[in-house]
Design a protein around this motif. Structure first.
Motif, PDB file in Angstrom:
ATOM      1  N   HIS A   1      -9.888   1.289   4.109  1.00 26.47           N
ATOM      2  CA  HIS A   1      -8.683   1.462   4.949  1.00 26.47           C
ATOM      3  C   HIS A   1      -9.031   2.420   6.093  1.00 26.47           C
TER       4      HIS A   1
ATOM      5  N   ASN B   1       0.864  -1.185   0.000  1.00 20.30           N
ATOM      6  CA  ASN B   1       0.000   0.000   0.000  1.00 20.30           C
ATOM      7  C   ASN B   1       0.902   1.239   0.000  1.00 20.30           C
TER       8      ASN B   1
ATOM      9  N   VAL C   1       4.461  -3.903   9.460  1.00 17.64           N
ATOM     10  CA  VAL C   1       5.180  -5.093   8.979  1.00 17.64           C
ATOM     11  C   VAL C   1       6.519  -4.652   8.400  1.00 17.64           C
TER      12      VAL C   1
ATOM     13  N   GLY D   1      -2.002  -6.403   8.563  1.00 18.95           N
ATOM     14  CA  GLY D   1      -1.278  -5.165   8.255  1.00 18.95           C
ATOM     15  C   GLY D   1      -1.067  -4.338   9.502  1.00 18.95           C
TER      16      GLY D   1
ATOM     17  N   LEU E   1      -0.391  -6.925   4.525  1.00 18.37           N
ATOM     18  CA  LEU E   1      -0.607  -5.623   3.871  1.00 18.37           C
ATOM     19  C   LEU E   1       0.476  -4.708   4.435  1.00 18.37           C
ATOM     20  N   VAL E   2       1.318  -4.198   3.542  1.00 20.08           N
ATOM     21  CA  VAL E   2       2.515  -3.492   3.988  1.00 20.08           C
ATOM     22  C   VAL E   2       2.486  -2.056   3.490  1.00 20.08           C
TER      23      VAL E   2
ATOM     24  N   GLY F   1       4.617   1.417   4.876  1.00 22.80           N
ATOM     25  CA  GLY F   1       5.945   2.041   4.792  1.00 22.80           C
ATOM     26  C   GLY F   1       7.036   1.155   4.207  1.00 22.80           C
TER      27      GLY F   1
HETATM   28  C1  PEP Z   1      -1.247   0.316   6.054  1.00 20.24           C
HETATM   29  O1  PEP Z   1      -1.584   1.463   6.289  1.00 20.24           O
HETATM   30  O2  PEP Z   1      -1.926  -0.374   5.282  1.00 20.24           O
HETATM   31  C2  PEP Z   1      -0.064  -0.203   6.730  1.00 20.24           C
HETATM   32  C3  PEP Z   1      -0.039  -1.458   6.992  1.00 20.24           C
HETATM   33  O3  PEP Z   1       0.927   0.696   7.042  1.00 20.24           O
HETATM   34  P1  PEP Z   1       2.335   0.389   7.761  1.00 20.24           P
HETATM   35  O4  PEP Z   1       2.860  -0.914   7.221  1.00 20.24           O
HETATM   36  O5  PEP Z   1       3.193   1.545   7.396  1.00 20.24           O
HETATM   37  O6  PEP Z   1       2.041   0.280   9.221  1.00 20.24           O
END
Ligand code: PEP
Length: 263
Positions: A103, A7, A217, A214, A235-236, A238
């Protein structure tokens, strides 16, 4: 098959996309051939989707490549007089096959509600786009997580009742873990996944629905999540913005899968 979804949120620039896609095109096919246990889907901002489609080329055009393209939202309407909206048919033209819906940033910052989400899920099913439907409690809601998940899952479950064969992914993203560096423990995440799977099991589906985790991660913790029995992917945010960091996540997940297959 584990799925790793990137993402990009509201990040990116043409040079950064060029570099990211170049590295994916160079490295992902071989990684996928060597150990095919992990699919990747990248969800850029709408305005960059055509650039990703162009730069990733056959990677996103051939389903067998294990690589897919998606969006971070979808219009609740089809083609027509809906200024500012990007609809499912448009996404399909650029080989998009997934859409992140609901989201927590969209729910809290842009007032996304269940009515709009039902429409968005309907549109995605109508165009054969797999919704990546996000749910997750805030820190203050931990005690009533089951009720929160019931309420958030409702629009997806209602639509699935009419389309029991449709494909969908549920992303469990506890709000307190998103972008904070404080990931859930794999045990806590797995418990929530189990809860979600129990709720999904109550409606009769012919297709199994993946539930992915998510929230902060990284390449270091990815395999601890996918090593859990009820976590079907990630779900990743950053950590997906740099190609080498995403590829490292993919490789760590694959190594863990290979180890599990050996036992
Ligand atoms: C996200 O917002 O979908 C998410 C998982 O963000 P982060 O990995 O940066 O925590």
């Amino acid at each position: 098959m584990i799925i790793v979804i990137a993402n990009w949120k509201s990040n990116g620039s043409l040079p950064a996309i060029g570099e990211w896609c170049g590295e994916m095109v160079d490295k992902f096919p071989q990684i996928h051939i060597d150990k095919p246990g992990c699919q990747v889907c990248v969800c850029p901002p709408h305005i960059f989707i055509s650039e990703f489609a162009d730069k990733l080329g056959s990677l996103v055009q051939q389903p067998a490549s294990g690589f897919a393209l998606g969006s971070q939202d979808l219009s609740p309407y089809a083609m027509g007089a809906y200024t500012g909206e990007v609809n499912a048919q448009m996404l399909k033209e650029f080989f998009g096959s997934y859409a992140i819906l609901g989201h927590s940033e969209r729910r809290t910052l842009f007032g996304e509600n269940s009515t709009a989400l039902s429409q968005k899920v309907k549109q995605s099913f109508a165009s054969d786009i797999t919704p990546i439907f996000c749910v997750g409690e805030t820190a203050g809601e931990r005690e009533k997580i089951s009720d929160v998940l019931d309420e958030q899952l409702e629009p997806l479950l209602q639509e699935l009742k009419h389309r029991p064969d449709a494909k969908a992914i549920v992303a469990y993203e506890p709000v307190w873990a998103i972008g904070t560096g404080q990931a859930a423990t794999p045990k806590v995440a797995n418990e929530a996944h189990l809860l979600i799977k129990d709720k999904l099991a109550k409606i009769e589906l012919t297709n199994s629905i993946k539930v992915v985790y998510g929230g902060s991660v990284t390449a270091d913790n990815a395999k601890d999540f996918t090593g859990m029995p009820d976590i079907d992917g990630l779900l990743v945010g950053g950590a997906s913005l740099k190609a080498d960091s995403l590829l490292q996540i993919v490789q760590n997940v694959q190594n863990m899968q290979n180890m599990q297959n050996l036992v």
